[in-house]
Design a protein around this motif. Structure first.
Motif, PDB file in Angstrom:
ATOM      1  N   UNK A 183       6.915  -4.425  14.558  1.00 57.02           N
ATOM      2  CA  UNK A 183       8.327  -4.819  14.648  1.00 57.02           C
ATOM      3  C   UNK A 183       9.253  -3.772  14.045  1.00 57.02           C
ATOM      4  N   UNK A 184       8.697  -2.706  13.490  1.00 54.49           N
ATOM      5  CA  UNK A 184       9.513  -1.677  12.866  1.00 54.49           C
ATOM      6  C   UNK A 184       9.953  -2.018  11.460  1.00 54.49           C
ATOM      7  N   UNK A 185       9.306  -3.020  10.821  1.00 54.03           N
ATOM      8  CA  UNK A 185       9.689  -3.429   9.467  1.00 54.03           C
ATOM      9  C   UNK A 185       8.881  -2.719   8.388  1.00 54.03           C
ATOM     10  N   UNK A 186       7.812  -2.060   8.758  1.00 52.17           N
ATOM     11  CA  UNK A 186       6.944  -1.447   7.759  1.00 52.17           C
ATOM     12  C   UNK A 186       6.439  -0.107   8.242  1.00 52.17           C
ATOM     13  N   UNK A 187       6.118   0.747   7.292  1.00 52.59           N
ATOM     14  CA  UNK A 187       5.560   2.065   7.569  1.00 52.59           C
ATOM     15  C   UNK A 187       4.065   1.916   7.850  1.00 52.59           C
ATOM     16  N   UNK A 188       3.560   2.424   8.944  1.00 50.65           N
ATOM     17  CA  UNK A 188       2.126   2.301   9.229  1.00 50.65           C
ATOM     18  C   UNK A 188       1.246   2.898   8.146  1.00 50.65           C
ATOM     19  N   UNK A 189       1.779   3.854   7.395  1.00 49.60           N
ATOM     20  CA  UNK A 189       1.000   4.446   6.314  1.00 49.60           C
ATOM     21  C   UNK A 189       0.798   3.478   5.156  1.00 49.60           C
ATOM     22  N   UNK A 190       1.568   2.381   5.161  1.00 49.78           N
ATOM     23  CA  UNK A 190       1.456   1.382   4.088  1.00 49.78           C
ATOM     24  C   UNK A 190       0.456   0.281   4.419  1.00 49.78           C
ATOM     25  N   UNK A 191      -0.142   0.314   5.584  1.00 50.56           N
ATOM     26  CA  UNK A 191      -1.119  -0.716   5.955  1.00 50.56           C
ATOM     27  C   UNK A 191      -2.476  -0.297   5.396  1.00 50.56           C
ATOM     28  N   UNK A 192      -2.633  -0.507   4.095  1.00 52.12           N
ATOM     29  CA  UNK A 192      -3.871  -0.152   3.399  1.00 52.12           C
ATOM     30  C   UNK A 192      -4.298  -1.331   2.526  1.00 52.12           C
ATOM     31  N   UNK A 193      -5.563  -1.346   2.175  1.00 46.34           N
ATOM     32  CA  UNK A 193      -6.063  -2.422   1.316  1.00 46.34           C
ATOM     33  C   UNK A 193      -5.407  -2.382  -0.064  1.00 46.34           C
ATOM     34  N   UNK A 194      -5.098  -1.205  -0.540  1.00 48.84           N
ATOM     35  CA  UNK A 194      -4.471  -1.115  -1.856  1.00 48.84           C
ATOM     36  C   UNK A 194      -3.089  -1.761  -1.839  1.00 48.84           C
ATOM     37  N   UNK A 195      -2.313  -1.469  -0.805  1.00 44.27           N
ATOM     38  CA  UNK A 195      -0.987  -2.085  -0.707  1.00 44.27           C
ATOM     39  C   UNK A 195      -1.117  -3.596  -0.510  1.00 44.27           C
ATOM     40  N   UNK A 196      -2.064  -4.012   0.340  1.00 46.61           N
ATOM     41  CA  UNK A 196      -2.242  -5.440   0.598  1.00 46.61           C
ATOM     42  C   UNK A 196      -2.706  -6.200  -0.632  1.00 46.61           C
ATOM     43  N   UNK A 197      -3.333  -5.499  -1.576  1.00 47.38           N
ATOM     44  CA  UNK A 197      -3.840  -6.179  -2.771  1.00 47.38           C
ATOM     45  C   UNK A 197      -2.747  -6.471  -3.794  1.00 47.38           C
ATOM     46  N   UNK A 198      -1.609  -5.799  -3.672  1.00 50.55           N
ATOM     47  CA  UNK A 198      -0.573  -5.902  -4.704  1.00 50.55           C
ATOM     48  C   UNK A 198      -0.044  -7.326  -4.827  1.00 50.55           C
ATOM     49  N   UNK A 199       0.320  -7.940  -3.699  1.00 52.98           N
ATOM     50  CA  UNK A 199       0.920  -9.267  -3.742  1.00 52.98           C
ATOM     51  C   UNK A 199       0.022 -10.326  -4.351  1.00 52.98           C
ATOM     52  N   UNK A 200      -1.181 -10.557  -3.791  1.00 52.40           N
ATOM     53  CA  UNK A 200      -2.062 -11.577  -4.358  1.00 52.40           C
ATOM     54  C   UNK A 200      -2.407 -11.345  -5.827  1.00 52.40           C
TER      55      UNK A 200
END
Length: 210
Positions: free
Chosen positions: A159-176
């Motif tokens: 959707x153009x809301x996020x940088x594809x370079x940010x789709x990593x497990x490290x980034x995804x782990x931050x929220x939880x």
């Protein structure tokens, strides 16, 4: 009052969980799962014992020994149960990154405020003593939320809301992991705190870079 008129005292057998009903199948398993999680939330892993769990569930401990060898086995069974424990988190797919994060992390925060979530605290704080239990908590509860968050980030890229370079497990782990940390520190994570984590940390972290 004479001994003849004094009402009889209840025997040990009648004072035990005599009020327990005959439960079978899923209802009985659910009662045992809830009992072990409630007991852990109130005490500690070291204090878990079949007699305490059985008393809380209103049954005899022999019923537990027939299915689990140790309280640890019962606990892991309860944590992995999709009803009483932590099943696979629902992927919200609201149509926006902010909406998806709010639904996923808000739901996670609410669960951590329930007895099943409160039961995690003694396990998370005793990692040096019980590393295998800590790893199970990560596998059963934290990592599934990270996998859903990866899917959320992937849709946000489309959707153009996020940088594809940010789709990593490290980034995804931050929220939880931030939700878990806040829950451990404060005892609860309210909606305002979830919103702050999203707006101040996750959205800037995922944002497209020029």
């Amino acid at each position: 009052m004479s001994s003849a008129s004094r009402p009889p005292e209840p025997s040990a057998d009648s004072a035990a969980p005599a009020r327990a009903t005959r439960r079978r199948g899923e209802a009985f398993t659910r009662a045992l799962h809830e009992a072990v999680l409630e007991e852990l939330a109130l005490t500690s892993f070291e204090e878990l014992a079949f007699d305490k769990i059985a008393a809380r569930a209103g049954t005899g401990k022999s019923a537990l020994y027939r299915r689990w060898s140790t309280p640890k086995e019962l606990l892991l069974d309860a944590l992995s149960d999709p009803v009483t424990g932590f099943g696979t988190p629902v992927d919200p797919d609201t149509g926006s990154l902010h909406g998806d994060l709010t639904e996923l992390l808000g739901s996670f925060a609410r669960v951590l405020d329930e007895p099943r979530g409160q039961a995690l605290r003694p396990l998370m704080t005793k990692r040096p003593r019980h590393p295998e239990l800590f790893d199970e908590v990560l596998r059963l509860i934290v990592l599934p939320h990270e996998r859903v968050l990866l899917d959320i980030l992937g849709r946000a890229v489309d959707r153009g809301e996020a940088d594809p370079r940010r789709v990593t497990r490290r980034v995804a782990s931050v929220g939880p992991r931030m939700i878990v940390a806040e829950s451990m520190q404060k005892g609860t994570v309210d909606a305002a705190e979830v919103e702050a984590i999203i707006n101040e940390v996750l959205l800037p972290l995922a944002a497209s870079r020029g």
